[in-house]
Design a protein around this motif. Structure first.
Motif, PDB file in Angstrom:
ATOM      1  N   GLY A 151       0.659   0.139   5.322  1.00  0.00           N
ATOM      2  CA  GLY A 151       0.680   1.176   6.345  1.00  0.00           C
ATOM      3  C   GLY A 151      -0.627   1.183   7.122  1.00  0.00           C
ATOM      4  O   GLY A 151      -1.607   0.537   6.740  1.00  0.00           O
ATOM      5  N   ILE A 152      -0.624   1.895   8.221  1.00  0.00           N
ATOM      6  CA  ILE A 152      -1.834   2.107   9.026  1.00  0.00           C
ATOM      7  C   ILE A 152      -1.882   3.607   9.307  1.00  0.00           C
ATOM      8  O   ILE A 152      -0.843   4.215   9.597  1.00  0.00           O
ATOM      9  CB  ILE A 152      -1.776   1.356  10.384  1.00  0.00           C
ATOM     10  CG1 ILE A 152      -1.564  -0.154  10.171  1.00  0.00           C
ATOM     11  CG2 ILE A 152      -3.036   1.609  11.227  1.00  0.00           C
ATOM     12  CD1 ILE A 152      -1.211  -0.925  11.455  1.00  0.00           C
ATOM     13  N   GLY A 153      -3.066   4.213   9.240  1.00  0.00           N
ATOM     14  CA  GLY A 153      -3.151   5.641   9.509  1.00  0.00           C
ATOM     15  C   GLY A 153      -4.255   5.963  10.492  1.00  0.00           C
ATOM     16  O   GLY A 153      -5.064   5.104  10.844  1.00  0.00           O
TER      17      GLY A 153
ATOM     18  N   PHE B 257      -5.905   0.010   4.075  1.00  0.00           N
ATOM     19  CA  PHE B 257      -6.477  -0.557   2.837  1.00  0.00           C
ATOM     20  C   PHE B 257      -7.804   0.094   2.425  1.00  0.00           C
ATOM     21  O   PHE B 257      -8.620  -0.546   1.756  1.00  0.00           O
ATOM     22  CB  PHE B 257      -6.734  -2.075   2.988  1.00  0.00           C
ATOM     23  CG  PHE B 257      -5.533  -2.884   3.364  1.00  0.00           C
ATOM     24  CD1 PHE B 257      -4.609  -3.285   2.399  1.00  0.00           C
ATOM     25  CD2 PHE B 257      -5.330  -3.280   4.683  1.00  0.00           C
ATOM     26  CE1 PHE B 257      -3.511  -4.050   2.745  1.00  0.00           C
ATOM     27  CE2 PHE B 257      -4.230  -4.044   5.039  1.00  0.00           C
ATOM     28  CZ  PHE B 257      -3.321  -4.431   4.062  1.00  0.00           C
TER      29      PHE B 257
ATOM     30  N   THR C 175       0.858  -1.191   0.000  1.00  0.00           N
ATOM     31  CA  THR C 175       0.000   0.000   0.000  1.00  0.00           C
ATOM     32  C   THR C 175       0.896   1.245   0.000  1.00  0.00           C
ATOM     33  O   THR C 175       2.127   1.137  -0.081  1.00  0.00           O
ATOM     34  CB  THR C 175      -0.980   0.031   1.200  1.00  0.00           C
ATOM     35  OG1 THR C 175      -0.257   0.244   2.411  1.00  0.00           O
ATOM     36  CG2 THR C 175      -1.794  -1.238   1.298  1.00  0.00           C
TER      37      THR C 175
ATOM     38  N   THR D 233       3.512   7.686   3.596  1.00  0.00           N
ATOM     39  CA  THR D 233       4.877   8.186   3.778  1.00  0.00           C
ATOM     40  C   THR D 233       5.776   7.151   4.467  1.00  0.00           C
ATOM     41  O   THR D 233       6.984   7.137   4.247  1.00  0.00           O
ATOM     42  CB  THR D 233       4.883   9.481   4.615  1.00  0.00           C
ATOM     43  OG1 THR D 233       4.267   9.214   5.886  1.00  0.00           O
ATOM     44  CG2 THR D 233       4.130  10.614   3.939  1.00  0.00           C
ATOM     45  N   THR D 234       5.199   6.286   5.279  1.00  0.00           N
ATOM     46  CA  THR D 234       6.007   5.259   5.949  1.00  0.00           C
ATOM     47  C   THR D 234       6.384   4.165   4.954  1.00  0.00           C
ATOM     48  O   THR D 234       7.552   3.770   4.846  1.00  0.00           O
ATOM     49  CB  THR D 234       5.244   4.653   7.150  1.00  0.00           C
ATOM     50  OG1 THR D 234       4.570   5.702   7.847  1.00  0.00           O
ATOM     51  CG2 THR D 234       6.181   3.933   8.096  1.00  0.00           C
TER      52      THR D 234
ATOM     53  N   LEU E 143      -5.155   6.853  -4.615  1.00  0.00           N
ATOM     54  CA  LEU E 143      -5.877   7.648  -3.623  1.00  0.00           C
ATOM     55  C   LEU E 143      -5.830   9.125  -3.938  1.00  0.00           C
ATOM     56  O   LEU E 143      -6.242   9.946  -3.147  1.00  0.00           O
ATOM     57  CB  LEU E 143      -5.255   7.440  -2.243  1.00  0.00           C
ATOM     58  CG  LEU E 143      -5.251   6.027  -1.724  1.00  0.00           C
ATOM     59  CD1 LEU E 143      -4.369   5.926  -0.518  1.00  0.00           C
ATOM     60  CD2 LEU E 143      -6.663   5.617  -1.385  1.00  0.00           C
TER      61      LEU E 143
ATOM     62  N   ARG F  78      -6.984  13.332   4.051  1.00  0.00           N
ATOM     63  CA  ARG F  78      -5.969  13.187   3.003  1.00  0.00           C
ATOM     64  C   ARG F  78      -6.602  12.688   1.709  1.00  0.00           C
ATOM     65  O   ARG F  78      -6.161  13.006   0.623  1.00  0.00           O
ATOM     66  CB  ARG F  78      -4.898  12.203   3.482  1.00  0.00           C
ATOM     67  CG  ARG F  78      -3.506  12.822   3.507  1.00  0.00           C
ATOM     68  CD  ARG F  78      -2.581  12.051   4.367  1.00  0.00           C
ATOM     69  NE  ARG F  78      -2.037  10.881   3.714  1.00  0.00           N
ATOM     70  CZ  ARG F  78      -1.092  10.104   4.263  1.00  0.00           C
ATOM     71  NH1 ARG F  78      -0.591  10.406   5.435  1.00  0.00           N
ATOM     72  NH2 ARG F  78      -0.643   9.045   3.638  1.00  0.00           N
ATOM     73  N   ARG F  79      -7.638  11.884   1.854  1.00  0.00           N
ATOM     74  CA  ARG F  79      -8.318  11.340   0.679  1.00  0.00           C
ATOM     75  C   ARG F  79      -9.386  12.245   0.131  1.00  0.00           C
ATOM     76  O   ARG F  79     -10.076  11.883  -0.817  1.00  0.00           O
ATOM     77  CB  ARG F  79      -8.945  10.008   1.027  1.00  0.00           C
ATOM     78  CG  ARG F  79      -7.880   8.991   1.081  1.00  0.00           C
ATOM     79  CD  ARG F  79      -8.356   7.706   1.512  1.00  0.00           C
ATOM     80  NE  ARG F  79      -7.201   6.854   1.644  1.00  0.00           N
ATOM     81  CZ  ARG F  79      -7.240   5.661   2.147  1.00  0.00           C
ATOM     82  NH1 ARG F  79      -8.380   5.189   2.551  1.00  0.00           N
ATOM     83  NH2 ARG F  79      -6.144   4.961   2.221  1.00  0.00           N
TER      84      ARG F  79
ATOM     85  N   GLU G  37      -7.281   3.563   9.903  1.00  0.00           N
ATOM     86  CA  GLU G  37      -7.545   3.283   8.497  1.00  0.00           C
ATOM     87  C   GLU G  37      -6.413   2.434   7.955  1.00  0.00           C
ATOM     88  O   GLU G  37      -5.252   2.673   8.245  1.00  0.00           O
ATOM     89  CB  GLU G  37      -7.649   4.590   7.708  1.00  0.00           C
ATOM     90  CG  GLU G  37      -8.094   4.430   6.273  1.00  0.00           C
ATOM     91  CD  GLU G  37      -7.008   3.938   5.342  1.00  0.00           C
ATOM     92  OE1 GLU G  37      -7.334   3.446   4.254  1.00  0.00           O
ATOM     93  OE2 GLU G  37      -5.810   4.019   5.703  1.00  0.00           O
TER      94      GLU G  37
ATOM     95  N   MET H 292      -6.590  10.330   7.537  1.00  0.00           N
ATOM     96  CA  MET H 292      -6.670   9.647   6.250  1.00  0.00           C
ATOM     97  C   MET H 292      -7.915  10.048   5.470  1.00  0.00           C
ATOM     98  O   MET H 292      -7.868  10.213   4.265  1.00  0.00           O
ATOM     99  CB  MET H 292      -6.604   8.126   6.444  1.00  0.00           C
ATOM    100  CG  MET H 292      -5.239   7.629   6.851  1.00  0.00           C
ATOM    101  SD  MET H 292      -3.870   8.354   5.908  1.00  0.00           S
ATOM    102  CE  MET H 292      -4.259   7.796   4.246  1.00  0.00           C
TER     103      MET H 292
HETATM  104  O1  F6P Z   1      -2.920   5.615   1.812  1.00  0.00           O
HETATM  105  C1  F6P Z   1      -2.253   4.421   1.954  1.00  0.00           C
HETATM  106  C2  F6P Z   1      -1.941   4.133   3.396  1.00  0.00           C
HETATM  107  O2  F6P Z   1      -1.197   2.949   3.510  1.00  0.00           O
HETATM  108  C3  F6P Z   1      -3.175   4.067   4.292  1.00  0.00           C
HETATM  109  O3  F6P Z   1      -3.894   2.861   4.188  1.00  0.00           O
HETATM  110  C4  F6P Z   1      -2.588   4.343   5.645  1.00  0.00           C
HETATM  111  O4  F6P Z   1      -3.560   4.765   6.555  1.00  0.00           O
HETATM  112  C5  F6P Z   1      -1.635   5.460   5.296  1.00  0.00           C
HETATM  113  O5  F6P Z   1      -1.197   5.215   3.967  1.00  0.00           O
HETATM  114  C6  F6P Z   1      -0.470   5.637   6.208  1.00  0.00           C
HETATM  115  O6  F6P Z   1       0.240   6.743   5.761  1.00  0.00           O
HETATM  116  P1  F6P Z   1       1.486   7.375   6.520  1.00  0.00           P
HETATM  117  O7  F6P Z   1       2.514   6.323   6.576  1.00  0.00           O
HETATM  118  O8  F6P Z   1       1.870   8.536   5.666  1.00  0.00           O
HETATM  119  O9  F6P Z   1       0.983   7.789   7.867  1.00  0.00           O
END
Ligand code: F6P
Length: 255
Positions: A155-157, A186, A63, A66-67, A93, A165-166, A184, A162
């Motif tokens: 990732g998990i947000g 997937f 997915t 930024t991470t 997204l 951001r979307r 959030e 999120m």
């Molecule tokens: O948008 C993709 C995604 O993996 C989301 O599912 C997740 O919540 C988010 O990116 C995490 O983003 P970040 O690493 O920037 O916090």
């Protein structure tokens, strides 16, 4: 390592493992909320974890975020993985191209000397448009590849961040939060008990599919994200959680 030992991170990792039942918990020192470079440490950790079991021929779904963007950057250039296929787990997204799943898939494939397939399906399409786009043979092929993923790295947000951001409508954001969403992943929103309370229309991997995936690697850190990480772990316990000290300390505090 020594820093790890000094900070008692082994102890914290064991507590998290026990609590949520993940096979592995890897904690990098620091807190990515206050120091962005901690994300690159998590990326490196996730990359080396992936290398420890990756087999030539595996399908790897990723997915965005930024991470996750730090995962390919933490991977050295390798050989012997020419039959690995890296694919985006979910549709786009509308986020910055550097942190989109497709970009991360291509970059990771490049490092591994592997192949990649891109998924060109925007999020939040109406049901008819979604139906028609996902019946296109080229798209169908990529979707079936995703459904057969051996490895998922994601990732998990935080839910509210999120949703914003979307670019979801303010009324939808209100509804999601009213339903108690804190996390959030997937395109699915989870409440603090790990129940799915909202889903965006997007094609690709469904959280239901996770139980059939050989290895699931969750990569997320920062103290502020701890409630979100906790919620996701309650929904699905991944093979490995790669996190940072900030989130890990908060996670055990929340118990
Ligand atoms: O948008 C993709 C995604 O993996 C989301 O599912 C997740 O919540 C988010 O990116 C995490 O983003 P970040 O690493 O920037 O916090």
């Amino acid at each position: 390592n020594f820093v790890y030992f000094l900070k008692g991170l082994n102890f914290i990792a064991d507590r998290i493992k026990e609590k949520f039942g993940c096979e592995d918990v890897l904690i990098t020192p620091g807190d990515s909320d206050v120091d962005e470079t901690v994300k690159s440490l998590m990326g490196k950790e996730a990359a080396s974890y992936l290398r420890s079991f990756l087999k030539n021929g595996d399908i790897v779904a990723v997915t965005g975020g930024t991470t996750m963007a730090q995962v390919p950057k933490g991977m050295p250039r390798l050989e012997g993985y020419e039959d690995v296929v890296v694919v985006a787990a979910r549709g786009g997204l509308g986020e910055k191209v550097e942190i989109q799943a497709n970009t991360i898939a291509a970059e990771l494939a490049e490092r591994l000397g592997a192949r990649y397939r891109l998924l060109y399906v925007p999020d939040n399409l109406g049901p008819e448009a979604m139906e028609s786009i996902t019946s296109e043979p080229r798209i169908k092929e990529v979707l079936s590849l995703i459904k057969r993923a051996d490895v998922v790295i994601h990732g998990i947000g935080r839910a509210e961040e999120m949703a914003r951001r979307r670019g979801l409508d303010e009324s939808v954001i209100k509804k999601i939060l009213k339903n108690g969403a804190v996390a959030e992943a997937f395109g699915y929103y989870f409440d603090s008990e790990g129940r799915v309370v909202f889903t965006t229309t997007s094609a690709g991997l469904s959280v239901n599919d996770l139980k059939n995936v050989r290895k699931v690697i969750s990569v997320a850190g920062g103290a502020k994200k701890a409630p979100a990480i906790r919620a996701f772990l309650k929904y699905h316990c991944p093979t490995a959680l790669i996190t940072d000290e900030g989130a890990a300390r908060k996670l055990i505090e929340l118990e």
